[in-house]
Design an enzyme around this catalytic site. Structure first.
Site, PDB file in Angstrom:
ATOM      1  N   GLN A  47       0.829  -1.203   0.000  1.00 46.63           N
ATOM      2  CA  GLN A  47       0.000   0.000   0.000  1.00 46.63           C
ATOM      3  C   GLN A  47       0.868   1.260   0.000  1.00 46.63           C
ATOM      4  O   GLN A  47       1.903   1.307   0.662  1.00 46.63           O
ATOM      5  CB  GLN A  47      -0.920  -0.011   1.218  1.00 46.63           C
ATOM      6  N   SER A  78       4.026  -6.419   2.810  1.00 49.51           N
ATOM      7  CA  SER A  78       2.697  -6.397   3.428  1.00 49.51           C
ATOM      8  C   SER A  78       1.675  -7.046   2.503  1.00 49.51           C
ATOM      9  O   SER A  78       1.779  -8.242   2.219  1.00 49.51           O
ATOM     10  CB  SER A  78       2.314  -4.958   3.811  1.00 49.51           C
ATOM     11  N   LEU A  79       0.684  -6.298   1.988  1.00 45.06           N
ATOM     12  CA  LEU A  79      -0.308  -6.911   1.104  1.00 45.06           C
ATOM     13  C   LEU A  79       0.356  -7.536  -0.120  1.00 45.06           C
ATOM     14  O   LEU A  79      -0.177  -8.472  -0.730  1.00 45.06           O
ATOM     15  CB  LEU A  79      -1.365  -5.900   0.664  1.00 45.06           C
ATOM     16  N   ARG A  84      -9.282  -8.443   4.245  1.00 46.20           N
ATOM     17  CA  ARG A  84      -8.163  -7.920   5.028  1.00 46.20           C
ATOM     18  C   ARG A  84      -8.247  -6.404   5.175  1.00 46.20           C
ATOM     19  O   ARG A  84      -8.089  -5.852   6.269  1.00 46.20           O
ATOM     20  CB  ARG A  84      -6.849  -8.321   4.352  1.00 46.20           C
ATOM     21  N   HIS A 104       0.010  -3.304  11.187  1.00 46.83           N
ATOM     22  CA  HIS A 104       1.141  -4.083  11.693  1.00 46.83           C
ATOM     23  C   HIS A 104       1.480  -3.745  13.142  1.00 46.83           C
ATOM     24  O   HIS A 104       2.640  -3.601  13.516  1.00 46.83           O
ATOM     25  CB  HIS A 104       2.365  -3.915  10.780  1.00 46.83           C
ATOM     26  N   GLN A 136       1.357 -11.839  10.095  1.00 46.40           N
ATOM     27  CA  GLN A 136       1.766 -10.614   9.404  1.00 46.40           C
ATOM     28  C   GLN A 136       0.856  -9.430   9.735  1.00 46.40           C
ATOM     29  O   GLN A 136       1.294  -8.277   9.719  1.00 46.40           O
ATOM     30  CB  GLN A 136       1.759 -10.884   7.890  1.00 46.40           C
TER      31      GLN A 136
END
Length: 313
Positions: A10, A94-95, A119, A203, A252
């Site tokens: 992102q 991340s994503l 998510r 996170h 994660q």
């Protein structure tokens, strides 16, 4: 020397991303159609036409970035490229880890889109608007940032969320604690401590409700052994075991994105070239700051696809 593919997270989104691929490659256009069908909406129109503020919403940006990354992979594959034969490892920020896993066949594109929508919504809903925050800390040792977070937390949550490398750490948690930690980091000598315009404290331990939602969501999809080992954000180790990968995806949500260590791991394990697959060149810039001996490339446009095919032939 080996090649690794990395997939952006992102912040790399931009209106119009992927349109060039969709226009040049029918296989890429089909990815956007699959994602639209999976979500039951015309996400492609939002990706290509905006508005930017709607595309930037977490629940939209996550599947949108995955769609662009997979469109780039399908463009390569349409010209005979084999991920399994040409790439030693994949990883995503991340994503982007979901994009990497979808590229390697761990889950279908449709399931990846639905998982990322879940998510995004779960992360957004985990903390009431305004109660969480994130800040980028530039030019301060990790131990000093951790000490500032511990001092500022005082019973609430404040922790390092991203270790991006190049002297950039991102902290996340309760707003008051993050603001205080950013101030303490400045006092400790940070070059900059910048509050980020994000919608939730990603996170961090505050994302625990979202992690539980992802545990259930991942249990409900078909998972395959990926064709290429995936280096996990949270463990910085490669895995091809579907159950272990699913567990790490749950971890994660609340865990640190260890991107500096990931690039260092690539360098220590024979990777000479990193390609950033999808929108933007954020990861390429980070990689150059972490390890200048690793070459970088991008695959986000039709011209990039042709260049990568020539280089990887």
């Amino acid at each position: 020397m080996a090649v690794a593919f990395t997939f952006p997270g992102q912040g790399s989104q931009a209106v119009g991303m992927g349109k060039d691929l969709a226009d040049a490659f029918p296989e890429s256009r089909k990815i956007f159609e699959e994602v639209d069908d999976a979500l039951g909406e015309n996400l492609s129109k939002l990706i290509w036409e905006g508005p930017e503020e709607t595309l930037t919403l977490t629940a939209n940006a996550q599947p949108a970035l995955m769609a662009v990354s997979l469109a780039a992979i399908r463009a390569l594959e349409s010209r005979g490229f084999s991920l399994k034969d040409k790439v030693a490892y994949v990883a995503g920020h991340s994503l982007g880890e979901y994009s990497a896993l979808a590229a390697a066949g761990f889950v279908s594109v449709a399931d990846a889109a639905r998982l990322l929508r879940i998510r995004g919504n779960a992360m957004q809903a985990a903390v009431p608007a305004g109660e969480g925050a994130m800040a980028a800390i530039i030019g301060l040792e990790q131990a000093d940032v951790e000490a500032a977070c511990a001092e500022a937390a005082k019973g609430s949550v404040c922790q390092i969320a991203n270790d991006n490398g190049g002297g950039q750490l991102v902290i996340s948690g309760a707003r008051a604690a993050v603001e205080l930690a950013a101030k303490l980091c400045t006092e400790k000598g940070a070059k900059r401590a910048l509050m980020l315009q994000v919608s939730a404290p990603f996170h961090s331990a505050l994302m625990t409700p979202a992690a539980e939602i992802m545990r259930e969501a991942l249990a409900g999809v078909t998972k395959n052994a990926p064709s290429v080992p995936v280096v996990s954000n949270v463990s910085v180790t490669p895995s091809s075991d579907p159950d272990a990968i699913a567990r790490r995806l749950v971890e994660q949500v609340t865990g640190r994105v260890r991107w500096r260590e990931t690039v260092e791991w690539f360098g220590a394990n024979g990777v000479a070239t990193l390609y950033e697959v999808g929108a933007g060149k954020v990861l390429s810039g980070l990689a150059r700051r972490i390890n200048r001996e690793i070459a970088t490339g991008a695959v986000g446009t039709a011209a990039d696809v042709e260049a990568a095919l020539a280089a990887l032939a």
